[in-house]
Enzyme design. Sequence first.
Site, PDB file in Angstrom:
ATOM      1  N   HIS A 237      16.818   2.955   9.512  1.00 32.64           N
ATOM      2  CA  HIS A 237      16.088   3.670   8.471  1.00 32.64           C
ATOM      3  C   HIS A 237      15.262   2.689   7.630  1.00 32.64           C
ATOM      4  O   HIS A 237      14.080   2.932   7.360  1.00 32.64           O
ATOM      5  CB  HIS A 237      17.068   4.426   7.576  1.00 32.64           C
ATOM      6  CG  HIS A 237      16.417   5.216   6.479  1.00 32.64           C
ATOM      7  ND1 HIS A 237      16.179   6.565   6.567  1.00 32.64           N
ATOM      8  CD2 HIS A 237      15.933   4.832   5.266  1.00 32.64           C
ATOM      9  CE1 HIS A 237      15.571   6.973   5.464  1.00 32.64           C
ATOM     10  NE2 HIS A 237      15.423   5.945   4.656  1.00 32.64           N
TER      11      HIS A 237
ATOM     12  N   GLU B 116      10.988   2.492   7.822  1.00 30.18           N
ATOM     13  CA  GLU B 116      10.160   2.709   6.634  1.00 30.18           C
ATOM     14  C   GLU B 116       9.276   1.502   6.344  1.00 30.18           C
ATOM     15  O   GLU B 116       8.102   1.641   6.010  1.00 30.18           O
ATOM     16  CB  GLU B 116      11.041   3.018   5.424  1.00 30.18           C
ATOM     17  CG  GLU B 116      11.706   4.377   5.463  1.00 30.18           C
ATOM     18  CD  GLU B 116      10.707   5.531   5.481  1.00 30.18           C
ATOM     19  OE1 GLU B 116       9.585   5.364   4.965  1.00 30.18           O
ATOM     20  OE2 GLU B 116      11.051   6.598   6.029  1.00 30.18           O
TER      21      GLU B 116
ATOM     22  N   LYS C   9       6.451   1.308   8.899  1.00 26.57           N
ATOM     23  CA  LYS C   9       5.407   2.292   8.614  1.00 26.57           C
ATOM     24  C   LYS C   9       4.489   1.802   7.503  1.00 26.57           C
ATOM     25  O   LYS C   9       3.258   1.906   7.598  1.00 26.57           O
ATOM     26  CB  LYS C   9       6.024   3.640   8.232  1.00 26.57           C
ATOM     27  CG  LYS C   9       6.633   4.394   9.407  1.00 26.57           C
ATOM     28  CD  LYS C   9       6.921   5.849   9.045  1.00 26.57           C
ATOM     29  CE  LYS C   9       7.956   5.969   7.964  1.00 26.57           C
ATOM     30  NZ  LYS C   9       8.240   7.390   7.625  1.00 26.57           N
ATOM     31  N   ASN C  10       5.085   1.249   6.441  1.00 26.08           N
ATOM     32  CA  ASN C  10       4.286   0.742   5.326  1.00 26.08           C
ATOM     33  C   ASN C  10       3.386  -0.414   5.766  1.00 26.08           C
ATOM     34  O   ASN C  10       2.204  -0.472   5.417  1.00 26.08           O
ATOM     35  CB  ASN C  10       5.194   0.279   4.184  1.00 26.08           C
ATOM     36  CG  ASN C  10       5.810   1.433   3.426  1.00 26.08           C
ATOM     37  OD1 ASN C  10       5.382   2.576   3.560  1.00 26.08           O
ATOM     38  ND2 ASN C  10       6.829   1.155   2.639  1.00 26.08           N
TER      39      ASN C  10
END
Length: 418
Positions: free
Chosen positions: A239, A243, A246-247
């Site tokens: 997780h 994230e 993606k950023n």
Amino acid sequence: MKLTKKCMGNITKMLDFYSQFNPSPLSIKQFIDFGLSACERKSFIFLRKELPVRLANIMKEIHLLPDNLLRMPSVGIVNNLYVTSFEEIIHFEKAEVCETTLDKFCQALIKIRNRHTDVVQTMAQGVLELKESHDVDAQTEYSIQYFLDRFFMSRISIRMLINQHTLLFGGVLNGHSRHVGGIDPSCDVVSVVKDAYENARFLCDQYYLASPELIVKLHNELENNNEVRIVYVPSHLYHMLFELFKNSMRAVMEYHGSETDNYPPVEVTVVRGKEDICLKMSDRGGGIPRSQMDHLFKYMYSTAPQPSLSGDTHTVPLAGYGYGLPLSRLYARYFHGDIVLLSCEGYGTDAVIYLKALSNEANELLPVFNKTSSKFYRTPLPTADWSSQVGGNMAARQLRMSSTQGHRLPHGLEASHC
């Protein structure tokens, strides 16, 4: 589920009772040791007391939220979900420990877990409803930040307990024979890095029609080998990494634009030390100005367009409510790790995930409802005790400040520590 006044009165009494107790934090080692002995009766006896304590502690804080937030429909939905689940758990408080009870308890946990699947999105929608009402002041923002860190950390911990029990005793295999519930005693960190990268890359390719490559570097301080392994929950690590990827990808693609085919790679360095395992993700996505750094872990701030309720497919798939970073940091802090961002504006950003290397030191970090936490929601923001010069003559401003009593500067909302 509609509850009668008498039923609500009983639940209120039970909430008051269980909220008097502090949650009992477990270490990853305790989770592993308990899972290996796999005694369903012991697990049941522990959870029928511990789950109500954890639920009650956070439910008492929900009622301390600002009235304007409590009035939001989505927050009401979340509150009702918790009341229903709390009531179902306390039915087992004095139940006879037999096979029938154990089976019913396991099924109840699965039902509760499924019921709460969308709680993050629902609570986020409640905050968004409040934001759109324009009924938000600095004090309300500060209370919401404090609460959501604690609320989501509580949720992570409750799901951890439920998942361990249902995976071990509910006949639900997760496909990994060496796993103890949701914990991998020999989690290959690089494997999780690559898995998270590939899935984030898929989204990036879908939207931007290209994506940065991945470079992985390893350094194992303790062993001379080409891998780093840890006793950890792979889904939690995934997780965090997903994230951050993606950023980073979104930053790289938007900073360099479509005029190039040669996007700089995202580099991940994995380091095994004596106390910590560190994963440093470095991108060349242009970085973040220092003025924005404090906002990145706020739940009421997002640089991306808000998700559309109508299911509009034109929003960026690498972003959402803006909860990715604050939730990822909670996953890291849950077992006493952390996530830290370091940025060079005009160049790129480093994101460092810290994890405890030793399973007996990786203890749960849990919110506790007490006088201190209760007082937080009622205490006004502190008056600033540092001066701030934005423009004009410093000496003249200092003279004016010295003659002004109780001067209060606008206070930035900082990410609270759980």
